[in-house]
Design a protein around this motif. Structure first.
Motif, mmCIF file in Angstrom:
data_model
loop_
_atom_site.group_PDB
_atom_site.id
_atom_site.type_symbol
_atom_site.label_atom_id
_atom_site.label_comp_id
_atom_site.label_asym_id
_atom_site.label_seq_id
_atom_site.Cartn_x
_atom_site.Cartn_y
_atom_site.Cartn_z
ATOM 1 N N ASP A 14 -2.683 10.859 -12.092
ATOM 2 C CA ASP A 14 -1.920 9.799 -11.422
ATOM 3 C C ASP A 14 -2.497 8.421 -11.715
ATOM 4 N N ILE A 15 -3.819 8.301 -11.732
ATOM 5 C CA ILE A 15 -4.448 7.003 -12.014
ATOM 6 C C ILE A 15 -4.170 6.573 -13.443
ATOM 7 N N ASP A 16 -4.239 7.504 -14.382
ATOM 8 C CA ASP A 16 -3.940 7.166 -15.779
ATOM 9 C C ASP A 16 -2.484 6.768 -15.959
ATOM 10 N N LYS A 17 -1.609 7.363 -15.154
ATOM 11 C CA LYS A 17 -0.175 7.117 -15.301
ATOM 12 C C LYS A 17 0.284 5.862 -14.563
ATOM 13 N N THR A 18 -0.187 5.660 -13.339
ATOM 14 C CA THR A 18 0.322 4.568 -12.498
ATOM 15 C C THR A 18 -0.756 3.568 -12.074
ATOM 16 N N GLY A 19 -1.992 3.861 -12.383
ATOM 17 C CA GLY A 19 -3.073 2.974 -11.981
ATOM 18 C C GLY A 19 -3.626 3.265 -10.600
ATOM 19 N N LYS A 20 -3.048 4.273 -9.911
ATOM 20 C CA LYS A 20 -3.562 4.605 -8.581
ATOM 21 C C LYS A 20 -3.204 6.038 -8.191
ATOM 22 N N ALA A 21 -3.931 6.536 -7.209
ATOM 23 C CA ALA A 21 -3.638 7.847 -6.622
ATOM 24 C C ALA A 21 -3.421 7.640 -5.129
ATOM 25 N N ILE A 22 -2.354 8.211 -4.602
ATOM 26 C CA ILE A 22 -2.020 8.059 -3.181
ATOM 27 C C ILE A 22 -2.458 9.311 -2.440
ATOM 28 N N LEU A 23 -3.335 9.134 -1.455
ATOM 29 C CA LEU A 23 -3.895 10.257 -0.710
ATOM 30 C C LEU A 23 -3.506 10.164 0.764
ATOM 31 N N HIS A 24 -3.159 11.295 1.339
ATOM 32 C CA HIS A 24 -2.895 11.363 2.776
ATOM 33 C C HIS A 24 -4.087 12.081 3.406
ATOM 34 N N ILE A 25 -5.137 11.311 3.627
ATOM 35 C CA ILE A 25 -6.385 11.848 4.163
ATOM 36 C C ILE A 25 -6.293 11.912 5.683
ATOM 37 N N ASN A 26 -6.670 13.039 6.236
ATOM 38 C CA ASN A 26 -6.578 13.203 7.683
ATOM 39 C C ASN A 26 -7.821 12.682 8.395
ATOM 40 N N PHE A 27 -7.589 11.727 9.300
ATOM 41 C CA PHE A 27 -8.619 11.201 10.179
ATOM 42 C C PHE A 27 -8.264 11.593 11.610
ATOM 43 N N ASP A 28 -9.237 11.518 12.513
ATOM 44 C CA ASP A 28 -8.933 11.707 13.928
ATOM 45 C C ASP A 28 -7.950 10.617 14.371
ATOM 46 N N THR A 29 -7.089 10.954 15.319
ATOM 47 C CA THR A 29 -6.048 10.026 15.773
ATOM 48 C C THR A 29 -6.646 8.706 16.248
ATOM 49 N N ASP A 30 -6.150 7.614 15.650
ATOM 50 C CA ASP A 30 -6.556 6.262 16.013
ATOM 51 C C ASP A 30 -8.055 6.024 15.821
ATOM 52 N N LYS A 31 -8.656 6.788 14.907
ATOM 53 C CA LYS A 31 -10.074 6.620 14.601
ATOM 54 C C LYS A 31 -10.279 6.646 13.096
ATOM 55 N N ALA A 32 -11.517 6.342 12.672
ATOM 56 C CA ALA A 32 -11.852 6.376 11.247
ATOM 57 C C ALA A 32 -12.752 7.557 10.929
ATOM 58 N N THR A 33 -12.734 8.570 11.785
ATOM 59 C CA THR A 33 -13.553 9.770 11.591
ATOM 60 C C THR A 33 -12.779 10.797 10.779
ATOM 61 N N LEU A 34 -13.374 11.265 9.689
ATOM 62 C CA LEU A 34 -12.713 12.243 8.826
ATOM 63 C C LEU A 34 -12.608 13.596 9.510
ATOM 64 N N GLN A 35 -11.446 14.213 9.403
ATOM 65 C CA GLN A 35 -11.292 15.595 9.821
ATOM 66 C C GLN A 35 -11.786 16.510 8.691
ATOM 67 N N PRO A 36 -12.029 17.802 8.973
ATOM 68 C CA PRO A 36 -12.583 18.704 7.950
ATOM 69 C C PRO A 36 -11.814 18.711 6.637
ATOM 70 N N ASP A 37 -10.468 18.752 6.683
ATOM 71 C CA ASP A 37 -9.723 18.745 5.426
ATOM 72 C C ASP A 37 -9.791 17.380 4.758
ATOM 73 N N GLY A 38 -9.989 16.313 5.553
ATOM 74 C CA GLY A 38 -10.198 14.994 4.973
ATOM 75 C C GLY A 38 -11.512 14.921 4.210
ATOM 76 N N GLN A 39 -12.526 15.612 4.724
ATOM 77 C CA GLN A 39 -13.812 15.670 4.042
ATOM 78 C C GLN A 39 -13.695 16.404 2.708
ATOM 79 N N LYS A 40 -12.835 17.413 2.671
ATOM 80 C CA LYS A 40 -12.612 18.133 1.406
ATOM 81 C C LYS A 40 -11.954 17.223 0.373
#
Length: 339
Positions: free
Chosen positions: A225-251
């Motif tokens: 994606d980065i080679d094609k469009t210059g960026k990669a879009i990720l839907h990283i899971n954080f705790d609700t209304d926080k900046a703490t990574l959830q386990p799948d976000g850490q992966k």
């Protein structure tokens, strides 16, 4: 004379006490022999169901959905033999005392009158039930809705919204329904049949376990994606209304780490985005904090922080209008932008 009266009175008292003991003993015996009432738990219900070893394997019955319209009736909006088709659905099946949940592909056949004639309920019932009995399908239930409110509520989930309307099993006093099952070519099938004075419905499901086809967003795909469009879009899971990574976000962070280790010259701007819920100031801070969380997590795993920078944009750059929960979920994201 006095002695005689006293003896008589003592005899009456003794006999009365003896009788009371007999009554009490009889009552205790009745209480002991009373059969205790038992309740069927949900686990017990789910553990029972269809013994597929006892379901007949039918031959020479054609292909899915196996049933065609008899003379005088037609299948409404017919395409490939069905009125509506769903690649994957669930269906609740009443077996007389329990409910069996099935999943797989579902075909709905809606029968109505043909050639300008009204629907004939007796013709539908006679044709469909005689046909299923003739080919050897096993009847699992035929009758009315159950009396149990929990079972009624579960059966009322059998309602599917298709291209041509919403169809399902209806709780109607004059509309009994039936459940049949059979096997064919190594596959399992369940049918629910119901009719009223206006139309007849057949709901046929080919059972198949759900297969998860979503794959994790890998380092390889990020690089593509980065080679094609210059960026990669990720839907990283954080705790609700926080900046703490959830386990799948850490992966996901681990995949970014793999990407950076495999491409030592790659530099990334980690950009946080939110939906429009909350104030602009809160969204700005939240998006910045989340971008920083990812950046410092990578730095903590050995990536030179000079290769990274973190920025938050709040809700300033939505991918879609924030008009539905689905669109808002798309807008909550982290982008890896090549520097």
């Amino acid at each position: 004379m006095k002695k005689t009266v006293i003896v008589a009175l003592l005899g009456i008292v003794f006999f009365s006490c003896k009788n009371e003991k007999k009554v009490e003993s009889t009552e205790n015996a009745e209480q002991k022999t009373e059969t205790p009432k038992t309740e069927t738990t949900n686990n017990e219900i789910m553990s029972t169901g269809i013994n597929w070893d006892e379901i007949p394997d039918l031959k020479d019955i054609g292909n899915f959905p196996f049933i065609t319209a008899p003379t005088g009736l037609k299948i409404a909006n017919e395409k490939n033999g069905v009125s509506e088709f769903f690649d994957y659905e669930t269906m609740e099946n009443f077996l007389g005392n329990t409910i069996y949940t099935a999943e797989g592909k579902l075909g709905i056949l809606v029968f109505e009158g043909s050639e300008g004639k009204d629907f004939n309920q007796k013709l539908f019932d006679k044709s469909v039930y005689d046909y299923l009995d003739k080919i050897g399908a096993k009847k699992l239930y035929k009758g009315n809705f159950p009396e149990d409110e929990n079972q009624k509520a579960k059966l009322e989930k059998n309602m599917w919204n298709g291209k041509h309307g919403t169809r399902g099993i209806l709780r109607e006093s004059d509309s009994p329904f039936a459940v049949y099952a059979f096997k064919n070519s190594g596959k399992k099938y369940i049918l629910n049949i119901q009719s009223n004075s206006a139309q007849g419905n057949v709901f046929i499901m080919e059972l198949k376990d759900f297969e998860q086809t979503i794959k994790k967003y890998s380092a390889e795909q990020m690089k593509i994606d980065i080679d094609k469009t210059g960026k990669a879009i990720l839907h990283i899971n954080f705790d609700t209304d926080k900046a703490t990574l959830q386990p799948d976000g850490q992966k996901t962070v681990e995949e970014i780490l793999t990407l950076l280790n495999a491409n030592p010259n790659l530099k990334l701007s980690i950009e946080g985005h939110t939906d429009n819920s909350g104030t602009a100031a809160r969204n700005q801070k939240l998006s910045t904090d989340r971008a920083n969380t990812v950046m410092y997590a990578l730095a903590g795993k050995g990536i030179d922080i000079k290769r990274l920078k973190a920025t938050g944009f709040g809700s300033q750059k939505p991918l879609k209008a924030n008009d539905t929960e689905e669109n808002k979920a798309e807008n909550r994201r982290v982008e890896l932008v090549k520097i």
